[in-house]
Write an enzyme that holds these catalytic residues in place. Sequence first.
Site, PDB file in Angstrom:
ATOM      1  N   ASP A   1     -10.547   4.226  -1.302  1.00 58.30           N
ATOM      2  CA  ASP A   1     -11.142   3.197  -0.435  1.00 58.30           C
ATOM      3  C   ASP A   1     -12.664   3.121  -0.570  1.00 58.30           C
ATOM      4  O   ASP A   1     -13.345   4.137  -0.652  1.00 58.30           O
ATOM      5  CB  ASP A   1     -10.807   3.492   1.032  1.00 58.30           C
ATOM      6  CG  ASP A   1      -9.345   3.212   1.333  1.00 58.30           C
ATOM      7  OD1 ASP A   1      -8.564   3.016   0.373  1.00 58.30           O
ATOM      8  OD2 ASP A   1      -8.979   3.190   2.513  1.00 58.30           O
TER       9      ASP A   1
ATOM     10  N   ASP B   1       0.836  -1.202   0.000  1.00 58.03           N
ATOM     11  CA  ASP B   1       0.000   0.000   0.000  1.00 58.03           C
ATOM     12  C   ASP B   1       0.873   1.255   0.000  1.00 58.03           C
ATOM     13  O   ASP B   1       1.648   1.484   0.942  1.00 58.03           O
ATOM     14  CB  ASP B   1      -0.881  -0.069   1.266  1.00 58.03           C
ATOM     15  CG  ASP B   1      -1.995   0.942   1.255  1.00 58.03           C
ATOM     16  OD1 ASP B   1      -2.012   1.817   0.385  1.00 58.03           O
ATOM     17  OD2 ASP B   1      -2.856   0.847   2.154  1.00 58.03           O
TER      18      ASP B   1
HETATM   19  C1  GLA Z   1      -5.412   2.274   2.837  1.00 59.18           C
HETATM   20  C2  GLA Z   1      -5.913   1.141   1.949  1.00 59.18           C
HETATM   21  C3  GLA Z   1      -6.942   0.333   2.709  1.00 59.18           C
HETATM   22  C4  GLA Z   1      -6.308  -0.208   3.985  1.00 59.18           C
HETATM   23  C5  GLA Z   1      -5.752   0.931   4.817  1.00 59.18           C
HETATM   24  C6  GLA Z   1      -4.952   0.416   6.003  1.00 59.18           C
HETATM   25  O1  GLA Z   1      -6.423   3.195   3.105  1.00 59.18           O
HETATM   26  O2  GLA Z   1      -6.460   1.642   0.758  1.00 59.18           O
HETATM   27  O3  GLA Z   1      -7.413  -0.725   1.912  1.00 59.18           O
HETATM   28  O4  GLA Z   1      -5.306  -1.133   3.651  1.00 59.18           O
HETATM   29  O5  GLA Z   1      -4.899   1.762   4.059  1.00 59.18           O
HETATM   30  O6  GLA Z   1      -4.342   1.425   6.720  1.00 59.18           O
END
Ligand code: GLA
Length: 518
Positions: free
Chosen positions: A340, A270
């Site tokens: 997200d 990520d």
């Molecule tokens: C980001 C990602 C999410 C999750 C969070 C965890 O927002 O897009 O899917 O993994 O981080 O902190």
Amino acid sequence: MKRIQEYRNVYRFAIVYGAVLTLVLAASGFGWSQSFTGKWAGSQRTLANGEQERTLIQLTQSGDRVTGTLKTFGYQNPLSGTVTGNHIQLMAPWNPKEILAAGELAGSDLHLVWDHRQIVMKPATAADEIPMPAYIPPPALKKIPYNGLAKTPPMGWNSWNLFAEKIDDATVRKIADAMVSSGMRDAGYIYVNIDDTWEGTRDAKGNLLPNHKFPNMKALADYVHSKGLKLGIYSSPGPQTCARFEGSLGHEERDAQTYADWGIDYLKYDLCSYGGVMRQLAPNDAAAQNRLMREAYEKMHQAVVKTGRPMVYSLCQYGDDSVWDWGPSVGANLWRTTGDISANFDRMSLIGRSQAGLAKFAGPGHWNDPDMLEVGNGRLTHDENVTHMTLWAMLAAPLIAGNNLAQMTPEIGAILMNKDVIAIDQDALGKQGDRVYAEGPVEIWAKPLKDGAMAVAIFNFGETASEMRGIRLHLKEMGFPKPVKARDVWAGKDLGTIADDWKTTVPRHGVVLLVVKK
Ligand code: GLA
């Protein structure tokens, strides 16, 4: 003499001007404000790994504007902001609509609300300095061979959507048990993925240990494997993950080897704080920043390959820089295409519908990922959950459930485990579906299947049930000039032969899913 007179005039002017300004400010209710120029340090909370989350900001005020920098553990980002009297709002300069923090000066302290948390920031001293990590050049890009995994979109479960930072060893075991007892495993959901907040601190050799929530990762992997399941983990190419835990920057090979030693089968990587690193290394140069991003993803891919353990490689950088164009070239098996998801219909459907046009980039081994499922989470209604599952199946999206499988209702289980819908998602042809027709809130999406059939989904994203008057199925445009044999997938009913003028009623926020054949 003349000079003295001039000074006097200036002096008088200053007094008069000052008095007028005071009156104007008092009249407009602002009062005198202190300056926001300075440096403040604070800590928002203690993380599960025992580390204090530290924040250091430096600001320079000019009129009602401020500019400056934000430093956390190991990266720095520019800040901009606006001032009204004693009140301040801080934003990232590239996204001025999103307020990162807001608050006011109280004496010499800055009281802010940051990420929904109160933080009192004190004037910074030398001891508050946060060292930046040394820059480690990533490897040059080269052609990466396909790792042979994810021939169909990965299926499993991930901890983030529901448990977020509350995930721990006991919960992962409970979910693994539930994956077996609920039938999810046998329906194809194989990966149990631990998302952010498992990370602890590094030992003297630099090895990353899990935090107290995960006492023995190898034992947990053994347990998950003993259930016929696979274990996934999460990290970031930056110094910190999105939840501000330790990331992999500068430790890629060591971390990949740690995962391999534990028996990890899937890595979600990520971007998070690496965005700050990119902006720091190549300010105002989007092309150079994008190159750094690709290299960072390739670096971890090479590190994983070096371990010799196959791991599904899942990129998470929110679809930046049209990742679908280059994901496979850094070894990705899937890449997030959006920001997200959250457990509400508007966000879920917005994300799903925004996938139109991306079909050509997906295929066996490399998939567009519109984020994990929220089926069974939040207040999604039955029809909304069915729409969510259908849309993701039509998109050949990874099916990564995010609900509490240990307390799943039969209704949610029936949606997640509908064999015919899963078969559409997992169809071996590996073709992602696309929108073929849209009128207002009604959209028809089509997905070609291996045996020459076609999945056809008629969505109603609108607020009232839609009788499909005047809306044709557009079968001809999908390559079916004659009447077709059709099956209503969610109803589990053969419809016999239907033609383009077939009519149905699609409920509010609902869908009718057909499989049609010549
Ligand atoms: C980001 C990602 C999410 C999750 C969070 C965890 O927002 O897009 O899917 O993994 O981080 O902190």
